[in-house]
Design a protein around this motif. Structure first.
Motif, PDB file in Angstrom:
ATOM      1  N   GLU A 197      -3.928   3.612  -9.765  1.00 13.18           N
ATOM      2  CA  GLU A 197      -3.750   2.172  -9.978  1.00 13.18           C
ATOM      3  C   GLU A 197      -2.456   1.684  -9.315  1.00 13.18           C
ATOM      4  OE1 GLU A 197      -6.018   1.270 -14.208  1.00 13.18           O
ATOM      5  OE2 GLU A 197      -4.012   2.175 -14.257  1.00 13.18           O
ATOM      6  N   ARG A 198      -1.416   2.492  -9.363  1.00 11.62           N
ATOM      7  CA  ARG A 198      -0.170   2.108  -8.700  1.00 11.62           C
ATOM      8  C   ARG A 198      -0.364   2.026  -7.186  1.00 11.62           C
ATOM      9  NH1 ARG A 198       4.498   6.191  -9.497  1.00 11.62           N
ATOM     10  NH2 ARG A 198       4.794   5.157 -11.511  1.00 11.62           N
ATOM     11  N   ARG A 199      -1.019   3.014  -6.600  1.00 10.40           N
ATOM     12  CA  ARG A 199      -1.256   2.996  -5.155  1.00 10.40           C
ATOM     13  C   ARG A 199      -2.119   1.790  -4.761  1.00 10.40           C
ATOM     14  NH1 ARG A 199      -1.467   8.562  -6.168  1.00 10.40           N
ATOM     15  NH2 ARG A 199      -3.737   8.610  -6.357  1.00 10.40           N
ATOM     16  N   PHE A 200      -3.108   1.481  -5.592  1.00  8.61           N
ATOM     17  CA  PHE A 200      -3.981   0.342  -5.304  1.00  8.61           C
ATOM     18  C   PHE A 200      -3.184  -0.960  -5.325  1.00  8.61           C
ATOM     19  CE2 PHE A 200      -7.220  -2.846  -5.828  1.00  8.61           C
ATOM     20  CZ  PHE A 200      -8.349  -2.327  -5.200  1.00  8.61           C
ATOM     21  N   ALA A 201      -2.281  -1.086  -6.283  1.00  9.72           N
ATOM     22  CA  ALA A 201      -1.440  -2.287  -6.359  1.00  9.72           C
ATOM     23  C   ALA A 201      -0.543  -2.395  -5.132  1.00  9.72           C
ATOM     24  CB  ALA A 201      -0.607  -2.271  -7.637  1.00  9.72           C
ATOM     25  N   GLN A 202      -0.029  -1.272  -4.648  1.00 13.27           N
ATOM     26  CA  GLN A 202       0.814  -1.274  -3.456  1.00 13.27           C
ATOM     27  C   GLN A 202       0.039  -1.735  -2.222  1.00 13.27           C
ATOM     28  OE1 GLN A 202       1.945   2.907  -3.999  1.00 13.27           O
ATOM     29  NE2 GLN A 202       4.082   2.306  -3.906  1.00 13.27           N
ATOM     30  N   LEU A 203      -1.279  -1.517  -2.235  1.00 17.38           N
ATOM     31  CA  LEU A 203      -2.114  -1.888  -1.098  1.00 17.38           C
ATOM     32  C   LEU A 203      -2.104  -3.390  -0.851  1.00 17.38           C
ATOM     33  CD1 LEU A 203      -4.133  -0.764   1.000  1.00 17.38           C
ATOM     34  CD2 LEU A 203      -5.934  -1.045  -0.711  1.00 17.38           C
ATOM     35  N   ASP A 204      -1.872  -4.188  -1.894  1.00 13.87           N
ATOM     36  CA  ASP A 204      -1.872  -5.651  -1.750  1.00 13.87           C
ATOM     37  C   ASP A 204      -0.626  -6.175  -1.055  1.00 13.87           C
ATOM     38  OD1 ASP A 204      -4.337  -6.023  -2.882  1.00 13.87           O
ATOM     39  OD2 ASP A 204      -3.570  -6.240  -4.926  1.00 13.87           O
ATOM     40  N   ASP A 205       0.393  -5.331  -0.898  1.00  9.71           N
ATOM     41  CA  ASP A 205       1.633  -5.751  -0.249  1.00  9.71           C
ATOM     42  C   ASP A 205       1.662  -5.180   1.166  1.00  9.71           C
ATOM     43  OD1 ASP A 205       4.147  -6.333   0.645  1.00  9.71           O
ATOM     44  OD2 ASP A 205       5.206  -5.273  -0.949  1.00  9.71           O
ATOM     45  N   PRO A 206       1.477  -6.032   2.211  1.00  7.82           N
ATOM     46  CA  PRO A 206       1.439  -5.502   3.579  1.00  7.82           C
ATOM     47  C   PRO A 206       2.727  -4.815   4.008  1.00  7.82           C
ATOM     48  CG  PRO A 206       1.622  -7.904   3.575  1.00  7.82           C
ATOM     49  CD  PRO A 206       1.361  -7.486   2.160  1.00  7.82           C
ATOM     50  N   GLU A 207       3.842  -5.081   3.299  1.00 11.47           N
ATOM     51  CA  GLU A 207       5.121  -4.448   3.627  1.00 11.47           C
ATOM     52  C   GLU A 207       5.396  -3.228   2.755  1.00 11.47           C
ATOM     53  OE1 GLU A 207       7.619  -5.315   5.980  1.00 11.47           O
ATOM     54  OE2 GLU A 207       5.966  -6.458   6.847  1.00 11.47           O
ATOM     55  N   ALA A 208       4.453  -2.889   1.870  1.00 15.30           N
ATOM     56  CA  ALA A 208       4.672  -1.777   0.944  1.00 15.30           C
ATOM     57  C   ALA A 208       4.940  -0.482   1.705  1.00 15.30           C
ATOM     58  CB  ALA A 208       3.458  -1.600   0.035  1.00 15.30           C
ATOM     59  N   LEU A 229       6.314   6.780  -5.600  1.00 17.53           N
ATOM     60  CA  LEU A 229       6.298   7.174  -4.196  1.00 17.53           C
ATOM     61  C   LEU A 229       5.738   6.049  -3.332  1.00 17.53           C
ATOM     62  CD1 LEU A 229       4.831  10.770  -4.667  1.00 17.53           C
ATOM     63  CD2 LEU A 229       7.229  10.064  -4.668  1.00 17.53           C
ATOM     64  N   PRO A 230       6.284   5.857  -2.132  1.00 17.85           N
ATOM     65  CA  PRO A 230       5.746   4.842  -1.217  1.00 17.85           C
ATOM     66  C   PRO A 230       4.311   5.165  -0.825  1.00 17.85           C
ATOM     67  CG  PRO A 230       7.847   5.696  -0.424  1.00 17.85           C
ATOM     68  CD  PRO A 230       7.443   6.552  -1.565  1.00 17.85           C
ATOM     69  N   LEU A 231       3.537   4.122  -0.584  1.00 13.90           N
ATOM     70  CA  LEU A 231       2.139   4.277  -0.200  1.00 13.90           C
ATOM     71  C   LEU A 231       2.012   4.613   1.276  1.00 13.90           C
ATOM     72  CD1 LEU A 231      -0.917   3.899  -0.888  1.00 13.90           C
ATOM     73  CD2 LEU A 231      -0.628   1.499  -0.196  1.00 13.90           C
ATOM     74  N   ILE A 232       1.084   5.524   1.580  1.00 16.10           N
ATOM     75  CA  ILE A 232       0.675   5.805   2.950  1.00 16.10           C
ATOM     76  C   ILE A 232      -0.820   5.516   3.035  1.00 16.10           C
ATOM     77  CG2 ILE A 232       0.429   7.565   4.739  1.00 16.10           C
ATOM     78  CD1 ILE A 232       2.815   9.023   3.461  1.00 16.10           C
ATOM     79  N   VAL A 233      -1.218   4.586   3.893  1.00 18.52           N
ATOM     80  CA  VAL A 233      -2.629   4.225   4.047  1.00 18.52           C
ATOM     81  C   VAL A 233      -3.204   4.976   5.237  1.00 18.52           C
ATOM     82  CG1 VAL A 233      -4.287   2.356   4.404  1.00 18.52           C
ATOM     83  CG2 VAL A 233      -2.214   1.940   3.062  1.00 18.52           C
ATOM     84  N   ASN A 234      -4.187   5.820   4.961  1.00 14.02           N
ATOM     85  CA  ASN A 234      -4.845   6.612   6.007  1.00 14.02           C
ATOM     86  C   ASN A 234      -6.192   5.957   6.307  1.00 14.02           C
ATOM     87  OD1 ASN A 234      -5.535   8.637   7.762  1.00 14.02           O
ATOM     88  ND2 ASN A 234      -5.079  10.309   6.354  1.00 14.02           N
ATOM     89  N   ARG A 235      -6.358   5.459   7.522  1.00  8.05           N
ATOM     90  CA  ARG A 235      -7.581   4.750   7.909  1.00  8.05           C
ATOM     91  C   ARG A 235      -8.517   5.712   8.634  1.00  8.05           C
ATOM     92  NH1 ARG A 235      -6.581  -0.725   7.275  1.00  8.05           N
ATOM     93  NH2 ARG A 235      -4.363  -1.168   6.870  1.00  8.05           N
ATOM     94  N   LYS A 236      -9.734   5.867   8.082  1.00 10.65           N
ATOM     95  CA  LYS A 236     -10.708   6.792   8.648  1.00 10.65           C
ATOM     96  C   LYS A 236     -12.100   6.182   8.538  1.00 10.65           C
ATOM     97  CE  LYS A 236      -8.231  11.141   7.882  1.00 10.65           C
ATOM     98  NZ  LYS A 236      -8.376  12.560   7.510  1.00 10.65           N
TER      99      LYS A 236
END
Length: 436
Positions: A27-38, A302-309
């Motif tokens: 849930e924390r990582r998902f919330a971070q996804l809404d912030d493009p600067e996260a 921890l900061p979010l890392i978005v892996n696009r696949k």
């Protein structure tokens, strides 16, 4: 739409039996996804780290692994568990099984060597759903727990993806930053603490230079440091790796990865400015970790890392997805009082490609009874560059070196271009290039 997507993902997690700490971290990582600067860190907001003690300057500690397991019996030598990340498959070498089961010396796999290196200390493996069965079947004497998994999210609406053709592809690991939450969710954290283990030494299973050194936790415990990252002095070869820096606003040490650098920031590759680079060899005070998890079951922030696949990584035309990940080393910026220690580069020798594997298999390294892989060369290790068209997979490598690796102890560099098969008793000295 996001709220609905989150509800669907959480429902899917709970139906999968996920622990509440695992759910909270997602849930924390998902919330971070809404912030493009996260997760982004600009070089202008950071300063170099100056005060990094060197391992060679730390005082000796009583490292007897047969001493009492009670961490309080000898404050100078806290009890240590060796924890290895064992979730990776050897896909980069064309394999589908655990990378740790690849042979590195005749008759000895990564895990065989790691078991020697543990030297009587508890050996703990964090397996993934992909590696657990095969690792257990290998019969290595180790405790194991499972890394958690989470739904892959559709790139367009962030809802969990459906893939009836292969439902296992709907899931992904959340990066190795998951180790802290999964350690607790599995019960392994409580088990180790009940056995009197005070510290965990965490590293990747493909880094055979990462051997336990009791000086580090002894120093950390004496200075109330709950988390230590081993770092190496940066070279141009490290410019794509994660480096440590200090935030200007609060002075805290942080880890910055390539994915956390804004596109318009060209400061990342300046190895002279940033100096110190992450080895992913980490020391964690398990008592401090348990206290942190009691306060926040989602674990370190921890900061979010978005892996696009794509949902099927082998099919670029399949549904685009996001995998929400974190890096375990980023805890250096999330745990109060965390520090870095400078270590020799010999403690950072990961085997990521067949190039690296050829060096480790060769006479450039000797395997000793205590599991240490000691270099036989003088100066930096030989640099091997094999043509990826012909040597990328393990089977290709072994087919073209049917008599085993060449001698590399006197090599500086060895470059092969084209399809070349090597005979027996080949020695490489200095800088050598071979072309088909």
């Amino acid at each position: 739409m996001s709220d609905t997507a989150l509800e669907q993902a959480v429902q899917k997690l709970r139906a999968d039996g996920a622990d509440e700490g695992v759910v909270a971290a997602f849930e924390r990582r998902f919330a971070q996804l809404d912030d493009p600067e996260a997760g982004f860190m600009r070089g202008t907001d950071l300063e170099p780290v100056e005060d990094v003690p060197a391992l060679e300057d730390l005082p000796d500690a009583d490292a007897d692994p047969d001493a009492s397991a009670n961490a309080n019996a000898n404050p100078g030598a806290p009890a240590i568990a060796v924890l290895k990340l064992n979730g990776g498959l050897g896909t980069s070498m064309g394999l589908r099984g655990p990378k740790s089961l690849i042979e590195v010396k005749p008759g000895h796999s990564f895990l065989d060597v790691i078991a020697r290196q543990a030297a009587g200390r508890p050996l703990v493996l964090m397996n993934s759903f992909s590696t657990d069965e095969a690792t257990r079947a290998a019969g290595v004497d180790a405790r194991t727990f499972l890394q958690s998994r989470e739904p892959k999210l559709r790139e367009d609406d962030h809802a969990p993806v459906a893939w009836p053709a292969d439902p296992t592809l709907e899931w992904c690991p959340p990066g190795h930053g998951d180790v802290y939450v999964s350690l607790a969710a599995s019960g392994m954290l409580d088990e180790l603490l009940a056995d009197g283990v005070a510290w965990a030494f965490i590293s990747n299973s493909d880094n055979l230079g990462a051997t336990p050194d009791a000086r580090i936790p002894a120093w950390a415990q004496a200075h109330d440091v709950p988390f230590v990252m081993e770092v190496v002095r940066g070279t141009p070869a490290d410019r794509k790796g994660g480096h440590v820096a200090r935030r200007r606003d609060d002075g805290r040490i942080v880890l910055r990865e390539t994915a956390q650098t804004p596109p318009d920031d060209d400061s990342f590759t300046d190895v002279e400015r940033w100096r110190y680079y992450n080895t992913n060899n980490l020391w964690v005070d398990l008592r401090a970790l348990r206290q942190l998890l009691r306060q926040d079951p989602a674990g370190p922030r921890l900061p979010l890392i978005v892996n696009r696949k794509t949902v099927d990584p082998r099919d670029p035309g399949s549904t685009p997805v996001l995998q929400l990940e974190t890096a375990m080393g980023a805890a250096i910026g999330a745990i109060e009082g965390a520090r870095a220690v400078l270590v020799p580069r010999s403690r950072f020798a990961p085997v990521k490609t067949t190039d690296d594997l050829l060096v480790v298999r060769s006479d450039a390294y000797e395997l000793h009874d205590d599991g240490t892989m000691r270099p036989t060369f003088d100066g930096p290790p030989p640099v091997v560059s094999l043509d990826p068209e012909f040597y990328k997979s393990l089977s290709d490598l072994e087919q073209r070196f049917p008599h085993g690796p060449p001698s590399l102890r006197e090599a500086r560099s060895f470059t092969v271009t084209g399809d070349v098969t090597f005979g027996a008793d080949v020695a490489v000295r200095g800088d050598r290039k071979v072309e088909a």
